[in-house]
Write a protein that holds these residues in place. Structure first.
Motif, short mmCIF file in Angstrom:
data_model
loop_
_atom_site.label_atom_id
_atom_site.label_comp_id
_atom_site.label_asym_id
_atom_site.label_seq_id
_atom_site.Cartn_x
_atom_site.Cartn_y
_atom_site.Cartn_z
N UNK A 222 -37.69 77.57 -47.90
CA UNK A 222 -37.00 78.74 -47.35
C UNK A 222 -37.97 79.57 -46.49
N UNK A 223 -39.20 79.68 -46.95
CA UNK A 223 -40.18 80.46 -46.18
C UNK A 223 -40.41 79.84 -44.80
N UNK A 224 -40.58 78.51 -44.80
CA UNK A 224 -40.80 77.82 -43.52
C UNK A 224 -39.57 77.91 -42.61
N UNK A 225 -38.40 77.68 -43.21
CA UNK A 225 -37.17 77.72 -42.39
C UNK A 225 -36.96 79.09 -41.76
N UNK A 226 -37.29 80.12 -42.52
CA UNK A 226 -37.12 81.48 -42.00
C UNK A 226 -38.00 81.70 -40.76
N UNK A 227 -39.20 81.18 -40.84
CA UNK A 227 -40.13 81.31 -39.71
C UNK A 227 -39.58 80.57 -38.48
N UNK A 228 -39.11 79.35 -38.71
CA UNK A 228 -38.59 78.54 -37.60
C UNK A 228 -37.33 79.18 -37.02
N UNK A 229 -36.47 79.69 -37.88
CA UNK A 229 -35.23 80.33 -37.38
C UNK A 229 -35.55 81.56 -36.53
N UNK A 230 -36.54 82.31 -36.95
CA UNK A 230 -36.94 83.48 -36.15
C UNK A 230 -37.38 83.05 -34.76
N UNK A 231 -38.12 81.95 -34.71
CA UNK A 231 -38.58 81.42 -33.42
C UNK A 231 -37.39 80.92 -32.60
N UNK A 232 -36.49 80.16 -33.26
CA UNK A 232 -35.32 79.61 -32.55
C UNK A 232 -34.46 80.74 -31.96
N UNK A 233 -34.33 81.83 -32.72
CA UNK A 233 -33.50 82.96 -32.25
C UNK A 233 -34.20 83.66 -31.08
N UNK A 234 -35.49 83.86 -31.21
CA UNK A 234 -36.24 84.53 -30.12
C UNK A 234 -36.17 83.72 -28.84
N UNK A 235 -36.25 82.39 -28.98
CA UNK A 235 -36.28 81.52 -27.77
C UNK A 235 -34.90 81.01 -27.38
N UNK A 236 -33.88 81.39 -28.11
CA UNK A 236 -32.50 80.86 -27.93
C UNK A 236 -32.53 79.34 -27.81
N UNK A 237 -33.16 78.73 -28.79
CA UNK A 237 -33.34 77.28 -28.82
C UNK A 237 -32.29 76.76 -29.81
N UNK A 238 -31.12 76.37 -29.27
CA UNK A 238 -29.97 76.10 -30.14
C UNK A 238 -30.19 74.95 -31.12
#
Ligand code: PMV
Length: 324
Positions: A222-238
């Motif tokens: 969950x910790x890792x996924x949260x980090x990646x999701x934050x990045x995906x949202x910032x970069x709009x990387x669907x």
């Protein structure tokens, strides 16, 4: 709780009213470090579902709580009424109020669509309106969390992060909206069953945390996924968003299945939808899914696939979380 309401006025208006959207976690909350205060083991991240949610109106009743759900009075013994009454107990203090609570859901109750999230958020917001407390969003999030963990995210809209916090009293465990938006993002809600789930999320989480070998790897995942999701949202990387959300949901469900007795919320229809999504993805379509504590599936896809999704998933309810 005491910290938030100490010194607050308890003289109500005629009625209080509030709406809260439900939310779908892209990184799930699964497991509590405090059962009573609904303090989570990990932080989580959700997107709110705009017009899908709960409208709650609250006023004073005579000698017992009177609870309405979608226009019908619910018997005081029903789980729904008991949960609301015991939440209201937190606010009764020395003033012996009884409440009339009128709840209108635009989502099916207890079918894995997190109606408890919007329900307790709307109730906390309606109480704030009723007693004219003027609480901050952080305080409202903490109050909503006491009704249901995921409700703390429903006092915000858009993308929302719930900070797990560390404090024993939970004063640092609250949700905050993220500044990023994603106008193109769509969520498709597929209601495959309207039935109440046999096992509530509280029991399922507890059992998973206590007995599932796979749960041991969950906090780090969950910790890792949260980090990646934050990045995906910032970069709009669907694709990164979809892949991470889908993998997070599957890891949560895998941890439940490895509990004893096992917990399985899926129906054959759930699996059929998952397989269809995988098949369409193989054909090049950017469609992903997430599933909460129930059999229903939420699809994640970009706006340009709206007509395609409506054709391929009959009965899907499509929500644009960032429009308006
Ligand atoms: O807040 P609860 O007790 O309804 O638990 C919600 C759990 C999940 O919906 C499965 C995950 C989440 O983060 O919303």
């Amino acid at each position: 709780m005491q910290k938030i309401l100490s010194g607050k006025n308890f003289s109500p208006k005629v009625s209080g009213k509030a709406f809260a959207s439900t939310n779908i976690a892209l990184c799930k909350y699964w497991g509590k470090r405090d059962e009573e205060l609904n303090l989570p083991v990990t932080s989580s991240l959700s997107v709110s579902l705009a017009e899908l949610g709960t409208l709650t109106q609250i006023s004073i009743a005579d000698d017992r709580d009177v609870i309405f759900l979608n226009g019908k009075e619910v018997t005081p013994e029903a789980v729904f009424a008991r949960r609301i009454s015991s939440y209201l107990d937190l606010f009764r203090r020395k003033h012996l109020f009884f409440f009339k609570v009128d709840t209108q859901n635009t989502i099916p109750t207890a079918a894995g669509l997190a109606s408890s999230a919007s329900g307790f958020a709307a109730l906390a917001l309606a109480l704030d309106d009723f007693f004219r407390w003027g609480l901050s969003r952080k305080e409202l999030s903490i109050l909503a969390r006491l009704g249901s963990g995921s409700a703390c995210r429903s006092v915000c809209t858009g993308f929302v992060e719930w900070h797990a916090g560390k404090a024993d009293d939970g004063m640092d465990s609250y949700a905050e909206p993220m500044t990023e938006t994603w106008p193109d993002l769509r969520v498709g809600v597929l209601t495959l069953s309207h039935q109440e789930k046999a096992l509530g999320s509280r029991e399922a989480m507890q059992r998973t945390a206590l007995t599932s070998e796979l749960y041991k790897s969950w906090p780090e995942k969950a910790r890792q996924d949260l980090e990646v999701l934050n990045k995906a949202i910032k970069e709009r990387y669907f694709d990164l968003l979809g892949q991470t959300a889908e993998s997070n949901a599957l890891a949560m469900h895998a941890s439940m299945m490895a509990a004893w007795p096992p917990v399985l919320y899926w129906l054959p229809e759930t699996i059929a939808v998952m397989q269809k999504v995988w098949q369409l993805r193989q054909q090049g379509q950017a469609i992903y899914f997430t599933i909460d504590a129930g059999p229903n599936v939420k699809l994640l896809f970009p706006e340009k696939l709206t007509a395609f999704i409506a054709r391929n998933f009959l009965g899907v309810k499509i929500v644009a979380p960032f429009e308006n």
